[in-house]
Design an enzyme around this catalytic site. Structure first.
Site, PDB file in Angstrom:
ATOM      1  N   ASP A   1       0.816  -1.227   0.000  1.00 39.36           N
ATOM      2  CA  ASP A   1       0.000   0.000   0.000  1.00 39.36           C
ATOM      3  C   ASP A   1       0.844   1.270   0.000  1.00 39.36           C
ATOM      4  OD1 ASP A   1      -2.212  -1.706   0.250  1.00 39.36           O
ATOM      5  OD2 ASP A   1      -1.971  -1.738   2.421  1.00 39.36           O
TER       6      ASP A   1
ATOM      7  N   LYS B   1       2.440   2.161  -5.177  1.00 34.80           N
ATOM      8  CA  LYS B   1       3.271   1.749  -6.314  1.00 34.80           C
ATOM      9  C   LYS B   1       2.532   1.914  -7.646  1.00 34.80           C
ATOM     10  CE  LYS B   1       3.626  -2.289  -4.329  1.00 34.80           C
ATOM     11  NZ  LYS B   1       3.124  -2.058  -2.953  1.00 34.80           N
TER      12      LYS B   1
ATOM     13  N   GLY C   1      -3.686  -4.356  -4.458  1.00 33.94           N
ATOM     14  CA  GLY C   1      -4.732  -3.423  -4.857  1.00 33.94           C
ATOM     15  C   GLY C   1      -4.106  -2.118  -5.270  1.00 33.94           C
ATOM     16  N   HIS C   2      -4.333  -1.748  -6.506  1.00 28.73           N
ATOM     17  CA  HIS C   2      -3.810  -0.475  -6.986  1.00 28.73           C
ATOM     18  C   HIS C   2      -4.974   0.394  -7.386  1.00 28.73           C
ATOM     19  CE1 HIS C   2       0.043  -2.182  -6.890  1.00 28.73           C
ATOM     20  NE2 HIS C   2      -0.007  -2.834  -8.025  1.00 28.73           N
TER      21      HIS C   2
ATOM     22  N   GLN D   1       2.624  -5.860  -2.901  1.00 32.13           N
ATOM     23  CA  GLN D   1       3.002  -5.919  -1.475  1.00 32.13           C
ATOM     24  C   GLN D   1       4.343  -5.206  -1.238  1.00 32.13           C
ATOM     25  OE1 GLN D   1       2.153  -9.449  -2.755  1.00 32.13           O
ATOM     26  NE2 GLN D   1       0.102  -8.655  -2.594  1.00 32.13           N
TER      27      GLN D   1
HETATM   28  P1  IMP Z   1      -2.230 -12.733   1.964  1.00 29.14           P
HETATM   29  O1  IMP Z   1      -1.236 -12.151   1.009  1.00 29.14           O
HETATM   30  O2  IMP Z   1      -3.663 -12.497   1.563  1.00 29.14           O
HETATM   31  O3  IMP Z   1      -1.944 -14.159   2.265  1.00 29.14           O
HETATM   32  O4  IMP Z   1      -2.100 -11.936   3.358  1.00 29.14           O
HETATM   33  C1  IMP Z   1      -0.932 -12.034   4.151  1.00 29.14           C
HETATM   34  C2  IMP Z   1      -0.619 -10.687   4.804  1.00 29.14           C
HETATM   35  O5  IMP Z   1      -0.203  -9.773   3.790  1.00 29.14           O
HETATM   36  C3  IMP Z   1      -1.806 -10.019   5.486  1.00 29.14           C
HETATM   37  O6  IMP Z   1      -1.333  -9.267   6.586  1.00 29.14           O
HETATM   38  C4  IMP Z   1      -2.342  -9.071   4.426  1.00 29.14           C
HETATM   39  O7  IMP Z   1      -3.051  -7.983   4.969  1.00 29.14           O
HETATM   40  C5  IMP Z   1      -1.037  -8.624   3.784  1.00 29.14           C
HETATM   41  N1  IMP Z   1      -1.179  -8.183   2.398  1.00 29.14           N
HETATM   42  C6  IMP Z   1      -1.253  -8.938   1.291  1.00 29.14           C
HETATM   43  N2  IMP Z   1      -1.320  -8.180   0.189  1.00 29.14           N
HETATM   44  C7  IMP Z   1      -1.261  -6.912   0.597  1.00 29.14           C
HETATM   45  C8  IMP Z   1      -1.244  -5.650  -0.096  1.00 29.14           C
HETATM   46  O8  IMP Z   1      -1.273  -5.550  -1.324  1.00 29.14           O
HETATM   47  N3  IMP Z   1      -1.189  -4.551   0.694  1.00 29.14           N
HETATM   48  C9  IMP Z   1      -1.109  -4.615   2.047  1.00 29.14           C
HETATM   49  N4  IMP Z   1      -1.099  -5.758   2.721  1.00 29.14           N
HETATM   50  C10 IMP Z   1      -1.167  -6.898   2.004  1.00 29.14           C
END
Ligand code: IMP
Length: 441
Positions: free
Chosen positions: A14, A17, A41-42, A224
């Protein structure tokens, strides 16, 4: 002219990017995602249109560029098709390729993530269970749905799925007392979705290797951030793929030399989900039930100015609209943590520069001493404080227009990280971006 550039997150995702990628994209031929899936999420704002992507790279808005979902990405066909159809209804035909070797997220991955991911606070999109199956060598890849001629492989897919579904249904029914998934339902849904993108499936490693030999230029869009890397980040509160320069190599199956490796740093730090966050203002417990439409009141401001950390965090959350693009969860907000950049993001990624985002959110930030704090180190804890500024900056487009204190803040980030800063984002609009060349001293 630079050849390849990577855009990587320097915190817990977040960082903004998508906007940086979107602004650089006109100079590149291929925009490539190499990790994660629709947990990302962009949000990109162009003119009056807000586009939200979870899976397709932000470069998809340029039909003359090739957008690539490489082998390291996990693909939920329903999300992919939904995004394609949505974008095509607004801008016309898109231009993208999907790796034959990317793994497919299946309904039971989502279900199991929903049941098991709470401890970590996952996005619940099935990302972890899909990568789990990949590494356990029982995953299903895009090539199991679509062959090299673009034909749907219904029988082959059904046979593979039958085996994996049996194991997944066993866990769902025996351990969780949930309903099993029906083989026929999944086969029907997935084979029909695959028809929409069958002609876009290819060996993306070969595609990029050949394009690179012809001098094409690549822009890599990380999903991420470094602190969610399973090896480098706050394990076990992490994701399941590598949002790093190393992740580009494995996630595309190729080696590249980069001219620029841009670390994206938000002017303050945020995180969603569970796990440690050193510079957090307030606590996760206080933040978790806060509603998106709840205002930042005069009372909140007074409390923040009296030193209430939760209210300072709430200011950042409200002004920065810090709610998950994927899950709408309120993000935990805190002071900028440069220890992460210096000890994790820079060494792991070989960063050549930083881009600072959301600097505008800090304008008029209430704090007890009218100063903005930056964390430099944890052991021993080391913080620096900088004077805040009150003026709003979202309309500024030249670095010299920024208030002196805002310039001082940007310069301090460059000095503490010993990295140049070439882009500063000052608002959600695509053009709210300042090109600069701040060098550390
Ligand atoms: P997962 O990627 O859904 O397995 O989540 C694992 C951890 O990564 C959790 O804490 C999510 O909130 C975090 N996470 C995954 N993708 C994002 C992202 O794009 N932005 C922020 N946090 C993320």
């Amino acid at each position: 002219m630079e050849k390849h550039v990577a855009v990587l997150g320097c915190a817990w995702g977040d960082e903004g990017k998508g906007k940086i990628v979107h602004s650089l994209a006109p100079d590149y031929d291929y925009i490539i995602r190499f990790n994660g899936g629709n947990n990302a999420g962009h949000t990109v704002v162009v003119d009056d249109n807000t586009y939200k992507f979870h899976l397709l790279p932000s470069g998809i808005l340029y039909p003359d560029k090739v957008s690539v979902l490489a082998n390291g990405v996990v693909i939920d066909p329903k999300i992919l098709v939904g995004e394609i159809e949505n974008i095509e209804s607004k801008i016309g035909k898109t231009n993208f390729r999907v790796s034959h070797a990317a793994h497919v997220i299946l309904p039971y991955h989502r279900k199991i993530d929903g049941l098991e991911g709470k401890k970590v606070g996952t996005t619940g999109r099935g990302i972890g269970p899909c990568y789990q199956d990949k590494v356990a060598r029982k995953g299903i890849r895009i090539e199991d749905l679509v062959d090299s001629d673009g034909e749907i492989r219904t029988d082959h897919f059904r046979n593979l799925l039958e085996e994996t579904l049996e194991a997944a249904n066993f866990i769902l029914t025996q351990k969780y007392h949930e309903k099993p998934f029906e083989l026929d339902d999944i086969v029907e849904e997935y084979t029909s979705l695959a028809q929409v993108f069958a002609e876009n499936v290819t060996d993306t490693s070969a595609l990029l290797y050949n394009a690179g030999k012809k001098g094409k230029r690549f822009l890599f869009e990380g999903a991420q951030g470094i602190m969610l890397d399973p090896d480098i980040g706050t394990y076990p509160y992490v994701t399941s793929s590598h949002p790093t320069t190393g992740g580009i190599f494995t996630g595309t199956g190729l080696y590249f030399e980069f001219d620029r490796i841009i670390g994206v740093v938000k002017a303050y730090t945020t995180r969603v989900g569970e796990g440690p966050m050193t510079t957090e203002l307030g606590t996760a417990e206080q933040t978790k039930d806060e509603k998106k439409d709840e205002p930042f009141t005069d009372e909140n401001r007074k409390k923040a100015e009296a030193g209430d950390e939760y209210c300072m965090g709430k200011f950042l959350r409200k002004k920065g609209v810090e709610y998950g693009t994927t899950t709408e969860r309120p993000r935990r907000c805190g002071w900028l943590d440069l220890c992460i950049v210096n000890k994790k993001a820079k060494p792991a990624n070989g960063l050549t520069e930083l881009a600072i985002t959301k600097l505008d959110v800090l304008s008029d930030m209430p704090s007890c001493n009218e100063r903005i704090t930056v964390c430099l180190d944890y052991e021993p804890p080391q913080y620096a404080e900088y004077p805040r500024w009150q003026q709003e900056i979202a309309d500024m487009r030249e670095y010299r227009e920024l208030p002196r204190q805002a310039q001082q803040y940007v310069q301090a980030i460059s000095n503490h990280t010993e990295l140049p800063i070439k882009l500063v984002s000052v608002g959600p609009a695509t053009d709210a971006l300042i090109n600069c060349d701040i060098k550390p001293y």
